[in-house]
Design an enzyme around this catalytic site. Structure first.
Site, PDB file in Angstrom:
ATOM      1  N   ASP A 143      -0.775  -0.243   1.098  1.00 38.81           N
ATOM      2  CA  ASP A 143      -0.218  -0.879  -0.085  1.00 38.81           C
ATOM      3  C   ASP A 143      -1.012  -0.485  -1.327  1.00 38.81           C
ATOM      4  OD1 ASP A 143       1.686  -3.234  -0.863  1.00 38.81           O
ATOM      5  OD2 ASP A 143      -0.227  -3.743  -1.819  1.00 38.81           O
ATOM      6  N   GLU A 152       1.863   3.951  -0.146  1.00 46.58           N
ATOM      7  CA  GLU A 152       2.842   3.212  -0.952  1.00 46.58           C
ATOM      8  C   GLU A 152       2.413   3.222  -2.410  1.00 46.58           C
ATOM      9  OE1 GLU A 152       4.624  -0.447  -2.929  1.00 46.58           O
ATOM     10  OE2 GLU A 152       2.516  -0.146  -2.475  1.00 46.58           O
TER      11      GLU A 152
END
Lengths: 666, 666
Positions: free
Chosen positions: A391, A420
């Site tokens: 993330d 990401e």
């Protein structure tokens, strides 16, 4: 600081005449490796030339990192001084490669001599003697047996008893050429001054099919918090759709302090479950499991069960903490302290995220922090996880990721890291270069034919092809695009086909996707209304209008057609309608040719003429050929390069044709 | 062999968060220098970024080679993480440059703080204290006076007596920003791992106007061998045409053995003068003068006289020998010996050039050979020559040229080397990279609008712009193109304007050019009939149809318009006629805008509409503007971007317009 000039191999001998440059792939002067997967042919190119007209021999050298011995394979001249060689990547990890080349005296002599013979020059005696001298010189380097053979040739070429014609035949023979190749004089060879690297990953690094799902929304009955056991029950459904990766948002204990409510409300109700990205509570942090999901044992069981379905579990690793994370008490030195002694929460001024504490990578204790974060990956690897979606990696230092990924992959070369980062291009590229195995892309917002063509051309034809492995997502829990919001079910079908056939790796966030959930939180927002980021959902996965069978068909086509399992073979074809896009992929040997046409307009039927490259596909333009729509099952016989297509989005907005020679009787 | 990874500066500190990459210019990872000339602005770009949203400060560092201290100049963000900086090249020789950048904490704080203020956040006390802490930290590094000032600011920001409004004003003030810039904390700065190079030449390396002439054909009366004295007499003529370089084919003694006759006949008549490229006779070799041209004293006098006309003498250096060259006897080890003990003559099988012996750069005595060849350049430099046209450099090793040019320029940085290589692109590029100051080009054979546009775009927009200085020649003693053979006088005028305005450096081989000599030796050949390569000519330079006045006009325009003295500012514009080509060049400050239209069809009048970029030129699209044809003297008032052009090649196939704002009264 190093002067590039000093690192370039000094020519020890002014007679070294070959130049090697423009080696490809070479990312940032060799600073980063190019990427490949096991079983893939690694193709290396270089400009290689010398002064004058002499012939060159060039070889590609490669070796697995850790091995000291090079393997050698010949390079061939393609054109315009560009040479090419290749090797097969068979093992995980880093391979090194470089290029060596030299002026080949015998090859030069032979090529000139053949021109003399062809031009009918008569007295070739001196030239034959020159050739004999070269053979005699090489025989000194040869094995005993070879040396004897070569000396015999020399005697023949020098003999007054042998006719010139016989000498010419011998001197230009393949057997002489072959042995002279073997003992080619490399004393004046030059080697490219850099050893370059290829990072070889496992096949799934390139070809993978992802399904993202919130475990807590997996309970069969509404109102109950889903568990890993419920996820197990969902495995047949996911497997039937053809996914090989099941990826969960963070599964760690969720913070309570300043917990966000439904639709990201600042004040949460008492029973709000919180967002999984507010990581850490008294039950633990990044190495713990949210108690309501189950135990570590349940997780192990799920991983094992998934494997039986050919599915790997991927975890989302988000390096940030809720105020309740154990790190906050145990390692306040890993956070920024404000002048009032409180810990700095996340901000992007003027926005404030009081429920999230970012880690401070400029801490004086960065070494301990790095080690701890690395240990998070190692912990989950020990639990059977081999794939991590990371993330927001672009909000942590690049040098941390480069170190951390290298450290993990040194021990576990099969681990996949998926970045990401939806941010500026150069930042996304850097993350891919430094080690992320796969990357999110801008595909999510590329809708028109021009946008898709331009972006895919960049991904598959520019230098990005060497280091950036795209993973296409039509939706994510954070992104419900306008196209999906407004295009209805045909839009979901079209974007799925595009993602699944344009990129070797793609994924969807379900069941929202297959159920065509498309209501945004508000007009102009890409957030889902009542997003399960903030609440537990119950999905009716058996709804009659679900896309699950359609998705299953598309994924089956991907599995059965190797052409769709690679990116660099993408080829766009002309269609005379801006709403229709046509492209193909084929295997090197043309045994598998897949041609896709998608109607990008989810509202109206579109038709047009596609223009196909029959000759490059090995098809006879004078003969009919077969196109088999792998989605509908229909087979057609087509004639010639131009063919008419009509797609009604209400029925199916795409064709996925397998193109092949027409077989008698079909 | 050096592993690129090892040479990349290891991050000593994991808190170093900035990435610098994609520096431009950077030729082959810094292996070769980019090129500039004295007085030119050297522009450097780089991708510079960090994780997250912090602000970066970046500086360009540069220094003259030999100086140890860097000069620093700020870089500015252009867009998309691309930064730019520049410096002025003021001295001949090599400059080094690199880039340093760091996360700027105060700048980051200030940018966030201003967003908070703009968003109307109320309690900014903590944020002000954070700012105060940063100022206090920097004051420790400051001079006494600055430190006192900064401590005073800290006291103000911390004081309970000062209003928040006043504190905000102080904290965001320019004076604080300026002083914090001065003491910006660079402890976590990163420096690009390579020091790159710019080679700065004198201005004539970029902007030069060449006239090639055979001295032996300069006698005023027919039948006499021209001398350097005759060349002196020709200087006013050359100067009036506006040339600043007079370049001679080899001026050395010409071999007698196997001398070639008229039109390259294998058997020469007894009085044949031979070709100047068969260098060397008993009178001497590369350091001697052909006796019929005059003495070394005559040459000195010519060089001096030429200088009075602003003309430099350029010599053709061809490293090859006639069989009579002194080297052959004195240094047989510098040649290839054939098995029969004779010296190998030049060949390109099946062609043989028995009157030329190539030097053997693979000789074991290559060091002595290199030194001797270098001494040829030094000899002529001592005679006042600063410019060398090098014959066929692509048939001698690249490493020899790199060494030789570097050696010569170390002592004489103003020397210009012009590479006569008409061969494959990568070979030509390599010669330019390794040190040749200027290069011949394919312009000679680029005739159509598409060919010219494509080739010039490559020369001026690709990486070639950094290292390849084109010198455009419409003809040479070896090349009479089909376009000139068939196009008559208009073709000679058109090609001259193209060469003179597309490239900052150009040249012609005269008087054949200005007299429009266009008969080939035979159909399909690019050789001149009765070429003066093999015989002495007498040219009637005063012929009424000579292009000398036209050439003088064009060269005057080049001298008077700085826009035409550079290559990278070339810009093509649309014309709706494939036979018309339109382009412009302008100075950075738009004070000089030159727009050229050429009719490429030498037979027929062509007309069409040109479309001009008024806004980028700083012209008001609503106002008339002036175009002044510097060739014809005509002035027109034009309105709007689209204008009609008609060119009759029989009169003049080109316009060279100066474009400017209309001045009242004109």
């Amino acid at each position: 600081m190093v002067r590039a000039r000093d690192t370039y191999m000094e020519q020890p001998d002014g007679r070294v005449r070959v130049v090697i440059e423009g080696v490809k792939p070479e990312i940032d002067s060799g600073r980063f490796p190019a990427k490949s997967v096991v079983g893939e042919k690694v193709e290396i190119e270089a400009d290689i030339f010398t002064d004058g007209h002499d012939a060159i021999t060039a070889v590609l050298l490669y070796r697995k990192e850790g091995h000291s011995k090079w393997t050698e394979t010949p390079m061939e001249l393609v054109n315009n001084d560009r040479w090419e060689g290749s090797f097969l990547a068979t093992e995980l990890g880093h391979y090194l490669y470089t290029v060596t080349a030299w002026v080949d005296r015998f090859k030069s002599w032979r090529q000139d001599f053949q021109k003399r013979v062809e031009a009918g020059q008569e007295d070739l005696n001196i030239n034959l003697l020159t050739g004999a001298n070269l053979i005699a010189g090489a025989s000194g380097q040869a094995s005993k047996a070879d040396s004897r053979t070569m000396q015999e040739w020399v005697r023949t070429l020098e003999s007054a008893q042998v006719s010139q014609l016989e000498k010419i035949e011998l001197a230009t023979s393949e057997k002489v050429a072959k042995l002279m190749d073997k003992y080619s004089d490399r004393r004046l060879a030059v080697t490219y001054p850099r050893e370059l690297q290829i990072l070889v990953d496992r096949e799934r690094a390139l070809f993978s099919t992802w399904y993202e799902m919130f475990p807590r929304s997996c309970a069969n009955e509404p109102g109950r918090h889903g568990t890993f056991k419920d996820c197990e029950a969902r495995l047949p459904y996911i497997s039937e759709m053809g996914f090989d990766l099941l990826y969960f948002p963070p599964i760690h204990p969720i913070g309570r302090t300043l917990r966000k409510g439904k639709n990201n409300a600042i004040k949460a109700t008492a029973d709000a479950p919180g967002t999984p990205w507010a990581i850490g509570a008294e039950e633990g942090g990044h190495k713990a499991i949210h108690p309501q999901l189950g135990t570590l044992g349940d997780f192990h069981h799920l991983v094992k069960k998934a494997k039986e379905y050919g599915i790997e579990i991927a975890l989302d690793i988000a390096f940030q903490c809720s105020p309740d994370h154990p790190y906050v008490k145990e390692h306040p030195e890993w956070f920024v302290l404000r002048p009032d002694g409180t810990i700095q929460y996340a901000e992007n001024p003027p926005k404030k995220y009081q429920d999230i504490y970012p880690l401070n990578f400029e801490s004086e204790h960065w070494r301990e922090l790095w080690e701890e974060l690395k240990s998070v990956f190692l912990f989950w690897i020990e639990q059977g996880v081999c794939i991590f979606r990371v993330d927001n990696p672009h909000t942590k230092p690049f040098c941390f990721w480069e170190w951390c990924i290298a450290e993990v992959k040194r021990e576990y070369p099969d681990i996949v890291f998926f970045a990401e980062a939806f941010t500026r291009p150069k930042v996304m590229h850097q993350l891919a270069k430094l080690g992320f195995t796969q990357s999110y892309t801008y595909f999510t917002w590329r809708n028109t034919k021009q946008e898709l063509t331009q972006y895919l051309t960049e991904l598959t034809q520019s230098e990005m092809r060497e280091f950036y492995r795209p993973n296409f997502w039509p939706n994510t829990p954070d992104i419900l695009t306008e196209y999906l919001q407004t295009g209805g079910r045909p839009a979901f079908m079209a974007r799925l086909v595009l993602a699944a056939t344009l990129a070797a790796s793609y994924g969807i966030y379900g069941p929202a996707y297959e159920l065509c959930v498309n209501t945004p939180r508000e007009h102009g927002s890409e957030e889902y209304l009542n997003s399960e980021k903030y609440e537990i959902k119950h999905w009716d996965i058996n709804r009659a209008d679900s896309l699950k069978d359609f998705i299953a068909s598309v994924n089956k086509i991907r599995r059965e057609n190797p052409a769709l399992q690679s990116n660099q073979n993408l080829w766009f074809h002309a269609v005379d309608n801006e709403e229709l896009i046509c492209y193909s992929k084929h295997t090197d040997d043309l045994s598998n040719i897949i041609m896709i046409v998608v109607n990008l307009n989810p509202r109206n039927t579109q038709s047009g003429w596609v223009h196909l490259p029959l000759e490059p596909w090995g098809l006879d333009a004078q003969q009919p050929y077969q196109v088999h729509d792998l989605l509908s099952g229909a087979r057609h016989l087509w004639h010639g390069a131009d063919n008419f297509i009509e797609l009604n989005p209400g029925k199916c907005p795409a064709h996925i044709f397998r193109v092949q020679k027409s077989i008698r009787g079909e």
